[in-house]
Design a protein around this motif. Sequence first.
Motif, mmCIF file in Angstrom:
data_model
loop_
_atom_site.group_PDB
_atom_site.id
_atom_site.type_symbol
_atom_site.label_atom_id
_atom_site.label_comp_id
_atom_site.label_asym_id
_atom_site.label_seq_id
_atom_site.Cartn_x
_atom_site.Cartn_y
_atom_site.Cartn_z
ATOM 1 N N LYS A 664 1.631 31.941 -23.737
ATOM 2 C CA LYS A 664 1.738 30.676 -24.466
ATOM 3 C C LYS A 664 0.368 30.025 -24.525
ATOM 4 C CE LYS A 664 4.745 27.721 -26.308
ATOM 5 N NZ LYS A 664 5.669 28.085 -27.370
ATOM 6 N N LYS A 665 -0.145 29.839 -25.727
ATOM 7 C CA LYS A 665 -1.466 29.235 -25.878
ATOM 8 C C LYS A 665 -1.321 27.774 -26.262
ATOM 9 C CE LYS A 665 -3.328 33.586 -27.711
ATOM 10 N NZ LYS A 665 -2.072 34.292 -27.881
ATOM 11 N N SER A 666 -2.386 27.012 -26.028
ATOM 12 C CA SER A 666 -2.366 25.629 -26.478
ATOM 13 C C SER A 666 -2.489 25.624 -27.994
ATOM 14 C CB SER A 666 -3.534 24.848 -25.858
ATOM 15 O OG SER A 666 -4.757 25.228 -26.473
ATOM 16 N N THR A 667 -2.091 24.512 -28.595
ATOM 17 C CA THR A 667 -2.128 24.428 -30.058
ATOM 18 C C THR A 667 -3.564 24.561 -30.579
ATOM 19 O OG1 THR A 667 -1.279 23.184 -31.952
ATOM 20 C CG2 THR A 667 -2.252 21.893 -30.161
ATOM 21 N N LEU A 668 -4.542 24.056 -29.802
ATOM 22 C CA LEU A 668 -5.950 24.200 -30.208
ATOM 23 C C LEU A 668 -6.378 25.664 -30.158
ATOM 24 C CD1 LEU A 668 -7.890 21.213 -28.555
ATOM 25 C CD2 LEU A 668 -6.856 21.347 -30.803
ATOM 26 N N GLU A 669 -5.974 26.380 -29.117
ATOM 27 C CA GLU A 669 -6.346 27.792 -28.980
ATOM 28 C C GLU A 669 -5.787 28.625 -30.128
ATOM 29 O OE1 GLU A 669 -4.735 28.475 -25.127
ATOM 30 O OE2 GLU A 669 -6.662 28.220 -24.108
ATOM 31 N N GLU A 670 -4.542 28.327 -30.529
ATOM 32 C CA GLU A 670 -3.942 29.078 -31.629
ATOM 33 C C GLU A 670 -4.719 28.871 -32.920
ATOM 34 O OE1 GLU A 670 0.289 29.272 -32.171
ATOM 35 O OE2 GLU A 670 0.646 28.484 -30.168
ATOM 36 N N THR A 671 -5.096 27.609 -33.171
ATOM 37 C CA THR A 671 -5.877 27.320 -34.376
ATOM 38 C C THR A 671 -7.251 27.987 -34.298
ATOM 39 O OG1 THR A 671 -4.747 25.244 -34.882
ATOM 40 C CG2 THR A 671 -7.015 25.450 -35.659
ATOM 41 N N PHE A 672 -7.872 27.945 -33.124
ATOM 42 C CA PHE A 672 -9.205 28.530 -32.959
ATOM 43 C C PHE A 672 -9.180 30.040 -33.199
ATOM 44 C CE2 PHE A 672 -12.734 30.031 -30.090
ATOM 45 C CZ PHE A 672 -13.763 29.600 -30.921
ATOM 46 N N GLU A 673 -8.139 30.714 -32.711
ATOM 47 C CA GLU A 673 -8.040 32.158 -32.912
ATOM 48 C C GLU A 673 -7.945 32.509 -34.396
ATOM 49 O OE1 GLU A 673 -5.008 34.032 -30.647
ATOM 50 O OE2 GLU A 673 -5.988 33.665 -28.718
ATOM 51 N N LEU A 674 -7.177 31.697 -35.134
ATOM 52 C CA LEU A 674 -7.059 31.944 -36.577
ATOM 53 C C LEU A 674 -8.382 31.647 -37.285
ATOM 54 C CD1 LEU A 674 -3.486 30.460 -37.182
ATOM 55 C CD2 LEU A 674 -4.136 32.867 -37.020
ATOM 56 N N TRP A 675 -9.091 30.652 -36.812
ATOM 57 C CA TRP A 675 -10.416 30.314 -37.377
ATOM 58 C C TRP A 675 -11.384 31.480 -37.165
ATOM 59 C CZ3 TRP A 675 -12.804 27.107 -40.528
ATOM 60 C CH2 TRP A 675 -14.174 26.871 -40.400
ATOM 61 N N GLN A 676 -11.293 32.116 -35.995
ATOM 62 C CA GLN A 676 -12.166 33.253 -35.708
ATOM 63 C C GLN A 676 -11.844 34.442 -36.607
ATOM 64 O OE1 GLN A 676 -11.385 33.392 -31.374
ATOM 65 N NE2 GLN A 676 -13.587 33.137 -31.085
ATOM 66 N N GLN A 677 -10.618 34.435 -37.158
ATOM 67 C CA GLN A 677 -10.235 35.485 -38.109
ATOM 68 C C GLN A 677 -10.660 35.140 -39.536
ATOM 69 O OE1 GLN A 677 -5.986 36.280 -37.652
ATOM 70 N NE2 GLN A 677 -6.163 36.104 -35.430
ATOM 71 N N LYS A 678 -11.533 34.122 -39.652
ATOM 72 C CA LYS A 678 -12.115 33.716 -40.944
ATOM 73 C C LYS A 678 -11.099 33.068 -41.883
ATOM 74 C CE LYS A 678 -15.950 35.635 -39.557
ATOM 75 N NZ LYS A 678 -17.013 34.778 -38.969
ATOM 76 N N MET A 679 -10.067 32.450 -41.329
ATOM 77 C CA MET A 679 -9.092 31.747 -42.158
ATOM 78 C C MET A 679 -9.571 30.320 -42.400
ATOM 79 S SD MET A 679 -5.483 33.126 -40.533
ATOM 80 C CE MET A 679 -4.455 32.289 -41.728
ATOM 81 N N SER A 680 -9.285 29.791 -43.587
ATOM 82 C CA SER A 680 -9.664 28.415 -43.919
ATOM 83 C C SER A 680 -8.663 27.442 -43.303
ATOM 84 C CB SER A 680 -9.682 28.235 -45.435
ATOM 85 O OG SER A 680 -8.360 28.345 -45.944
ATOM 86 N N ILE A 681 -9.003 26.140 -43.360
ATOM 87 C CA ILE A 681 -8.105 25.126 -42.815
ATOM 88 C C ILE A 681 -6.749 25.172 -43.526
ATOM 89 C CG2 ILE A 681 -7.704 22.621 -42.720
ATOM 90 C CD1 ILE A 681 -10.609 22.278 -41.900
ATOM 91 N N SER A 682 -6.760 25.316 -44.845
ATOM 92 C CA SER A 682 -5.496 25.344 -45.585
ATOM 93 C C SER A 682 -4.690 26.596 -45.244
ATOM 94 C CB SER A 682 -5.751 25.280 -47.093
ATOM 95 O OG SER A 682 -6.501 26.405 -47.521
ATOM 96 N N GLU A 683 -5.378 27.728 -45.059
ATOM 97 C CA GLU A 683 -4.684 28.968 -44.695
ATOM 98 C C GLU A 683 -4.075 28.862 -43.296
ATOM 99 O OE1 GLU A 683 -7.301 32.235 -47.244
ATOM 100 O OE2 GLU A 683 -7.954 31.634 -45.236
ATOM 101 N N ILE A 684 -4.813 28.237 -42.383
ATOM 102 C CA ILE A 684 -4.300 28.050 -41.021
ATOM 103 C C ILE A 684 -3.077 27.148 -41.050
ATOM 104 C CG2 ILE A 684 -4.803 27.102 -38.732
ATOM 105 C CD1 ILE A 684 -7.751 27.897 -39.211
ATOM 106 N N ALA A 685 -3.143 26.084 -41.850
ATOM 107 C CA ALA A 685 -2.013 25.155 -41.958
ATOM 108 C C ALA A 685 -0.761 25.885 -42.451
ATOM 109 C CB ALA A 685 -2.359 24.006 -42.888
ATOM 110 N N THR A 686 -0.935 26.732 -43.467
ATOM 111 C CA THR A 686 0.199 27.497 -43.991
ATOM 112 C C THR A 686 0.735 28.462 -42.948
ATOM 113 O OG1 THR A 686 -0.710 27.357 -46.234
ATOM 114 C CG2 THR A 686 0.938 29.074 -45.817
#
Length: 760
Positions: A664-686
């Motif tokens: 179980k990751k924190s909500t920030l960690e989950e977003t950060f991992e997706l950011w490292q996968q080169k996803m944009s803010i809108s893509e992460i939100a979706t």
Amino acid sequence: MQSLSTTAQYALRFINQTNKSIFLTGKAGTGKTTLLKEIIKTTHKNVVVVAPTGIAALNAGGVTIHSMFQLPFAGFIPEFNHPPQFSDRVKFETKDTLRRHFKMRADKQTVLRNLQLLVIDEVSMLRADLLDAIDFMLRSVRKKDMPFGGVQVLYIGDLLQLPPVVRNEEWEVLRQFYRGKFFFHSHVVQQNPPLYIELDKIYRQTDEQFISVLNNLRNNIITNDDLQVLNQFVKPDFDIKNNPGYITLTTHNAKADTMNANALKDLKGKAHTYLPEIVDDFPEKIYPVEEELKLKIGAQVMFVKNDPSPEKNYFNGKIGVIESLSEGEIMVHFPEEDLTIEAEKYEWQNIRYYVDEQTKEIKEEILGTFVQYPLKLAWAITVHKSQGLTFDKAVLDVSRVFMPGQAYVALSRLRSLEGLVLLSPMQMNGILNDADVMQYAAEKAKTDDLEASLQQETKVFIGNFLINSFEWKDLATQWQKHKMSYLQEGDKALKSKYRQWAQQQEDKIHKLLDPAGKFINQLNSLFYKPDTDMTFVKERVVAAYNYFFSVMDGLTGEILAKMEEIKRQRKAKGFYEELTELEELQTNAVLQLMKAKLLMQAVVAGVEINRDNLTSPEIQSYKKDKLATIRKKMPAAPTFLDDDYEEDYSASYAPKKKKSKEPKKSTLEETFELWQQKMSISEIATKRKLTETTIQSHFAGLIQKGKVQVTDVLPKDKIEALKTAFTDFDGQSLTEVKQKSGDQFSWGELRLYRASITNE
């Protein structure tokens, strides 16, 4: 694990290294929720968390009992061949009607077949008949006539808190089958009592006198001395308006709502209304807070969640005062600490469970999110809704008595007697707890007995785990049934040309049964001895693994290859479904075999039996690696599963990249991992089923931590403009900056820039 009390550590070990069902209870403030989080984090078992109500399930991070087991909202008569009983007000199901009418979806059945640990939170609210319905559904789906179909159950709750709700008309029928309404009155618990473990270390209170009074109140032995201690805090004329920081605990929702509404109305100034951000599937019936949060400056509020940040500025139940409000910001002041903080929004998730097609582990898929400030008006609250909260100051009116246990629940919300105000003297009459509950509480395990029981149950668990790892009769029967199904096919049918293949695979599994049976007999004899030599057992298990694995592994490869081949042919939907069910059993058998070797390595090494020690990279990628090898050997070709079946299949059996429950990751960690996968803010939100505004708040936190630079998310010209706007910024509230800049910057952009300058 070191931070847990001794009793809590025993509970954790019973879950991980035995198959014994546990009733975990404890006084208010003993850390039941903390222990549940630790169990979810460390267990090697496939786990599902359920609760009787939507809110309780949401708070526990699980789903409702009715949705998990697809049970109707009706009473349950635990018999076959019983005439139906219902009226305009009450309805009952029987074993016949559940089996006949309530067919379970394929994906739900897959979860229940793979389930190893069922956690039932807030079990005080669980009715006896509902628990028997769960037992019946699990036995039916898993095709095992054992308690809960062989699933270990962890019941969590305090029976002196909320009791089950059974209407009089229902009880007139149910009393023919049950001695009482609590979960422990169920037939399955009466016949298979769980180990009763009570957490006894209290974290909420430290005042020994107060703890003593609470214990006596809980145990129905409250004395006149206890009453004198409490009644010295009687203040009948106490004016809560002139004493900020106090919350009134009352018995009825209407009274609490009226007190809060009137107090808010009396405040001068403009009212601000905050609505939640709801994405995708989040039903209104499980909203964790009111849909509309209406506030004014000066309003007394409380937080309904713990602060997830390292600062831990607030806890569930902490009361503060609204200092300032604007469209995008709420500042809360804590007078006693002279501290003002910005209230951050909280993300609640509506989930469903599914089985990972590759690892056969039960994981979570987020269906929808509800994002809102974790605040509610706090001049008054019902005792019912105060469960789980901690207050520094509270006003109680316990003269008109509550249901059994409510006086205890109300008082135990407080940290100490110093924060207590009674509007009238406490009376002896009417505060007694339920006699059945008190009698059941006498069955709790003594600490001295836990170690001996743990050793015995651990040995049983290890023996059964190993025996089940080499017990393939059911698997062989399924292969045989599959082989026999070809006899019903005509010579021109697609399936008919694979008849010889099925015969060959069935021969392979049946040839294993005799040597596997002999090895199981050897295991039985080894575990029958009083002092089992675990080092020798490990040697035998490794030898058996080396003997059997290549054949079992080959069978899995065969069925996966056949499924890949069938996918490339038309009109193959039914055949593919048959193979899918067989593949699930076959792959599970191989993974269990791999875990058996790891289990014995952990036992002999003397390390904990937990998730880390019962998995490996090979287990996690076993099916994925086999499929990759198979697909390399096959020419690329389109798949022709009937119509839209490919889509149906992925929804039911193989969800794509869904959110894993572990780790179980924190909500920030989950977003950060997706950011490292080169996803944009809108893509992460979706992807995360959240709004872009919420994701921007995550990035503000990541910038604050130094993991992301503001230049990564904002263009240079925007940063320069923000730098000018923040010239006179005092470091806290953004409202003034927003008022001056108008629509030039969004609230998200302001937070991103503030994070960058406070991180410098």
